[in-house]
Design a protein around this motif. Sequence first.
Motif, PDB file in Angstrom:
ATOM      1  N   PRO A 168       0.856  -1.186   0.000  1.00 14.85           N
ATOM      2  CA  PRO A 168       0.000   0.000   0.000  1.00 14.85           C
ATOM      3  C   PRO A 168       0.891   1.235   0.000  1.00 14.85           C
ATOM      4  CG  PRO A 168       0.120  -0.936   2.200  1.00 14.85           C
ATOM      5  CD  PRO A 168       1.093  -1.691   1.351  1.00 14.85           C
ATOM      6  N   ARG A 169       0.965   1.941  -1.100  1.00 15.88           N
ATOM      7  CA  ARG A 169       1.881   3.074  -1.214  1.00 15.88           C
ATOM      8  C   ARG A 169       1.120   4.393  -1.315  1.00 15.88           C
ATOM      9  NH1 ARG A 169       7.089   1.587  -2.548  1.00 15.88           N
ATOM     10  NH2 ARG A 169       7.496   3.728  -1.869  1.00 15.88           N
ATOM     11  N   THR A 170       1.677   5.440  -0.728  1.00 15.58           N
ATOM     12  CA  THR A 170       1.020   6.748  -0.700  1.00 15.58           C
ATOM     13  C   THR A 170       0.679   7.246  -2.100  1.00 15.58           C
ATOM     14  OG1 THR A 170       2.126   7.273   1.363  1.00 15.58           O
ATOM     15  CG2 THR A 170       1.313   9.137   0.069  1.00 15.58           C
ATOM     16  N   SER A 171       1.575   7.034  -3.046  1.00 16.32           N
ATOM     17  CA  SER A 171       1.342   7.514  -4.408  1.00 16.32           C
ATOM     18  C   SER A 171       1.043   6.356  -5.351  1.00 16.32           C
ATOM     19  CB  SER A 171       2.586   8.255  -4.906  1.00 16.32           C
ATOM     20  OG  SER A 171       2.579   8.345  -6.314  1.00 16.32           O
ATOM     21  N   PRO A 172       0.108   6.561  -6.294  1.00 11.56           N
ATOM     22  CA  PRO A 172      -0.200   5.485  -7.254  1.00 11.56           C
ATOM     23  C   PRO A 172       0.972   5.181  -8.169  1.00 11.56           C
ATOM     24  CG  PRO A 172      -1.315   7.525  -7.889  1.00 11.56           C
ATOM     25  CD  PRO A 172      -0.715   7.752  -6.526  1.00 11.56           C
ATOM     26  N   TYR A 173       1.959   6.082  -8.213  1.00 11.34           N
ATOM     27  CA  TYR A 173       3.087   5.881  -9.114  1.00 11.34           C
ATOM     28  C   TYR A 173       4.256   5.176  -8.429  1.00 11.34           C
ATOM     29  CZ  TYR A 173       0.141   9.368 -11.286  1.00 11.34           C
ATOM     30  OH  TYR A 173      -0.941  10.033 -11.781  1.00 11.34           O
ATOM     31  N   ASP A 174       4.119   4.828  -7.157  1.00 13.24           N
ATOM     32  CA  ASP A 174       5.170   4.079  -6.464  1.00 13.24           C
ATOM     33  C   ASP A 174       5.021   2.577  -6.738  1.00 13.24           C
ATOM     34  OD1 ASP A 174       6.331   6.316  -5.372  1.00 13.24           O
ATOM     35  OD2 ASP A 174       5.275   6.180  -3.464  1.00 13.24           O
TER      36      ASP A 174
END
Lengths: 337, 337, 337, 337
Positions: free
Chosen positions: D132-138
């Motif tokens: 689960p990453r803060t940014s969708p691009y991570d």
Amino acid sequence: MIIVMKPTSTEAELANVEKKIKNAGLKTHLSVGDDRTIVGVIGDKKIIANLEMNMMPGVEKTVRITEKYKIVSREFHPEDSVIDVAGVPVGGKHLAIMAGPCAVESVEQLEEAAEAVAKGGAQFLRGGAFKPRTSPYDFQGLAEQGLKMLRTAADHNGLKVVTEIVDKDDMDLIGEYADIYQVGARNMQNFQLLKALGKAKKPVMLKRGLSATIREWLNAAEYIAAGGNENIILCERGIRTYETFTRNTLDLSAVAAIKELSHLPIIVDPSHGTGRWEMVRPMARAAVAAGCDGLIIEVHPHPEVALSDGDQSLTPKNFNALMDEVRQFGALMGKTL
Amino acid sequence: MIIVMKPTSTEAELANVEKKIKNAGLKTHLSVGDDRTIVGVIGDKKIIANLEMNMMPGVEKTVRITEKYKIVSREFHPEDSVIDVAGVPVGGKHLAIMAGPCAVESVEQLEEAAEAVAKGGAQFLRGGAFKPRTSPYDFQGLAEQGLKMLRTAADHNGLKVVTEIVDKDDMDLIGEYADIYQVGARNMQNFQLLKALGKAKKPVMLKRGLSATIREWLNAAEYIAAGGNENIILCERGIRTYETFTRNTLDLSAVAAIKELSHLPIIVDPSHGTGRWEMVRPMARAAVAAGCDGLIIEVHPHPEVALSDGDQSLTPKNFNALMDEVRQFGALMGKTL
Amino acid sequence: MIIVMKPTSTEAELANVEKKIKNAGLKTHLSVGDDRTIVGVIGDKKIIANLEMNMMPGVEKTVRITEKYKIVSREFHPEDSVIDVAGVPVGGKHLAIMAGPCAVESVEQLEEAAEAVAKGGAQFLRGGAFKPRTSPYDFQGLAEQGLKMLRTAADHNGLKVVTEIVDKDDMDLIGEYADIYQVGARNMQNFQLLKALGKAKKPVMLKRGLSATIREWLNAAEYIAAGGNENIILCERGIRTYETFTRNTLDLSAVAAIKELSHLPIIVDPSHGTGRWEMVRPMARAAVAAGCDGLIIEVHPHPEVALSDGDQSLTPKNFNALMDEVRQFGALMGKTL
Amino acid sequence: MIIVMKPTSTEAELANVEKKIKNAGLKTHLSVGDDRTIVGVIGDKKIIANLEMNMMPGVEKTVRITEKYKIVSREFHPEDSVIDVAGVPVGGKHLAIMAGPCAVESVEQLEEAAEAVAKGGAQFLRGGAFKPRTSPYDFQGLAEQGLKMLRTAADHNGLKVVTEIVDKDDMDLIGEYADIYQVGARNMQNFQLLKALGKAKKPVMLKRGLSATIREWLNAAEYIAAGGNENIILCERGIRTYETFTRNTLDLSAVAAIKELSHLPIIVDPSHGTGRWEMVRPMARAAVAAGCDGLIIEVHPHPEVALSDGDQSLTPKNFNALMDEVRQFGALMGKTL
């Protein structure tokens, strides 16, 4: 300092920024990226510290690189400091144990408490003669009468005295009776008091403010050091968070952080840090394991009748049990009482 | 006070609890539930306030029902207080506007600022002559020289003076030049300063501490009131949270809360509250709409060269635009400058 | 990205840092100061975003310059977005008012509430059919039965429907009945739900998480936008702080911040934001004055019997009084219902 | 529940309050004080839990006495629970060590990491296949491919597997490869996921939410337990505060609090709790001394090239040094690996 220009900034704006920096006697260093130009500022740190650039047209944000505190920083003094408190060392290979009631209430209470904590192994008697209380109608302490009781009870039991100072006018008076001036959390940024203590002849224990950052705390310590008194002990006592189960949130990572950033000794207060006597023992163990240089613990011969903070005070029996554990965990850390 | 006994508590423990309460001259009232007994404590509030019951065996927790502050509470004084500041009313149907630079820097800066804020409609000139700064190496203010500049610039423009006091020893000196003593956030629980100001002849503006609860804030105000000075103005200036985009989190719900709990006027500081000049205007409008009694705004003739807090200062032009809006929103609230 | 080297770093360490950056296909730009060297990293933002430099020997810290969200940023789309919700615009010159009970309880309750809020001027009926509750033993909502009641009551009164989605499996079902999917604070970083809503055909209202930074909130919105659904409405509903007088601390500065950073409309929820019905009205006025694009308000025909959140619900009478004020403050902001 | 009436409440208001309580099938118990009447509510806890009284005219506030969680409470189950994870016990006299990289990146990385942590003494291999990453691009993880690598590397080294679940649809898939389902901080109140895990056949490790109270955390655990799965391990991983030096503030007092309130084992995550690898070791020691039942530590064979969270990962060498200390401190606590 690093200045990040907006993607939309113009060449004229950039030229103005550079001009202001050069006028201050500093140099710039440009880094031109795909969508942002970044300006590094080079030169005298004190001048940079006072440079205000955020309001300049075209500036997006600024980032400060260096901290302002210096004397208290580990960069400045790489070895751990050991503070000599009337012959008792605080810091280095030692564990300083400060214990006693929150407030000095009576000769009997204090003598009983002092005897108990000395037997348990504490080297310092703690107790408030001047109490900073949330409400003006709460018990405010016994003042000089309390100081005398502290000194007497401490001397009877071979202890040193640590007690809170809330008013710079009391500096000489407290200095007559106490061995360490304690600055409470609410006064951590009472800069007049800190400046006065910079001239004091005795060590100061500076508690972390209720919501102070580690950086602010070290800057507060720097106020004392800058005045000439480098005998400073830090004390983590919990910070304010949203959690209500505990009175504060004891931030033991502050111990590790201080060890990295500063050479000053750091003491932990699990009594105020948790506000619940059942939690004092596990948090005391954890503090020692985290690497602290000592503990300050509320001990009351009869906590159920205490005038303040009874909820977080240990009985002498519980204090003894805690001290047994502190010795064991201290030994693993290479620290002795 | 309500005492909740543990489900596992014994009759003997309950009897001890009741005995302690009765010995203090108070009465009990039992409520026996399916799994817990609850003890209500009835009697003199001051005695109850000092009752410590959490350490008693069998006690699970205690709940305090009444607040300790009294003089500043709305219960005690149902109508809104209007504070007379040298002829200018603060509170009630009035909007008090305090504006000027963060720090007094020079005669020119101050005269220019005073003229600008007076033209904009402010009734008070603000400016710091004594500055509490995080680092000892930051600019600490011009002291008496700054006070004189403030008084002169204010008089030239028909303004009253509000300035910060950081040391009780300065009370008389500041009282010579200023119309309102401002107590900063870091000193909200500097109880010695509050006690001294309880004896002052001029009004006090008490800023909320960095992480003070509303309850603690009102208790701090009670320190001043209990000393005899009931001319108190509260000031919300943002609280410390995890958010880093703003310098603080301006808590406008505190305005509504204070209006419910207290009769004192409350001023809002959107400059420190946000730390970003672009946000001062929307937050000033919001503060007025929330029901505040005035604003304190940083205005600097040339914020890009300010010695402190330039990032959050308005230019005179932006201040004028803000004041136009404040008048319109104030009118909807039934308040005029 | 900017990399700050330690004062003690060696040339070899610096060379390694530069090498790693160049190997990633990026360029460096050095700025050599008196005691620290600073390395600027220039090149493709996506590559920079994944660069991890803090662990490299000799590195003191890194500073990231650009944000990762893009589609939702104002840089990307300078004009305010106006979202079309089944013919009702949200954003721009419009004030969207969403009102109704916290939870759908019965046909009677909902019809009464819908009629009342429509009369007051709301364009949207709110109400929870799926309730995320702290305890598994609390009322969890009426599910599809509740959705039907919402649609029917809304249609009877010319309202659109906004309701919470807590499970991506319910997307089609809720889409049949509702006009806006609401994502609650606890699900703001439920990325699976956000990704699913990126494929939805209807607008999404994304509440700010309990302790979400503005940056995290915009990144969460970016998850939805990156999936293809750019019809996003943000909703400030209070953040968690240490203050206990209010249920949350309503952060109205977030409204100004969002207006600066993003083109998306932002709605404010003063009911959850304060948790106290007496504070809803002043905070609703303040939200409008801060520049929000609408309000979501809990209204219950009989709040004293509500199954959840009765404490923060307005009666229809209080809602009408609030709406009169909202119209007046909205007019000053150039916004109409 | 206790209901505090306003000092200004009328007899009619009190009668209404009593009537509502009696209509709900509950009993009242009055306590009449000098300025306030207090109403105790007695009867079925579930009915009381849903009683909303704050909106009733004349009511000042209500105080809830009992917690809603039950199965996970120590009252319900006084002995410590020991969870059997595929033959490895968690809780009681055991220290469970979970170690490995933040994200699964490649076979080589994982095999190297698994071998290192097994040698160091860990019983569990940790690693994220779904991130689960803060940014969708991570980087979002390798999904099933990552799970397979985890299982294989674990089996090669005699380890159990703990990995994060972010979507209930993945429950069966993850269950095929992992021994413990980890619920991350952002999903602590993703109630749909918790309900699904209540039906799972394998243990669940529930991390504390970013700003979850201890009470909310135990209620979240109760969701899993109420579904039938009582094999729950709690994990303290730091809470969000204003402090920026550390990534989070590791709340070790939560360990002591959980031990008092619940019978579930509790694991501590000093890697996320501090976000700085230098602080992992002192905080790991402190966690063990506070009484935790295990640790989850990020270990990466080459942290300087990690795709995520490299800053907080230990090298195998540092992990070994940490484990030596963990064994010593664990022994003092009566716990063995």
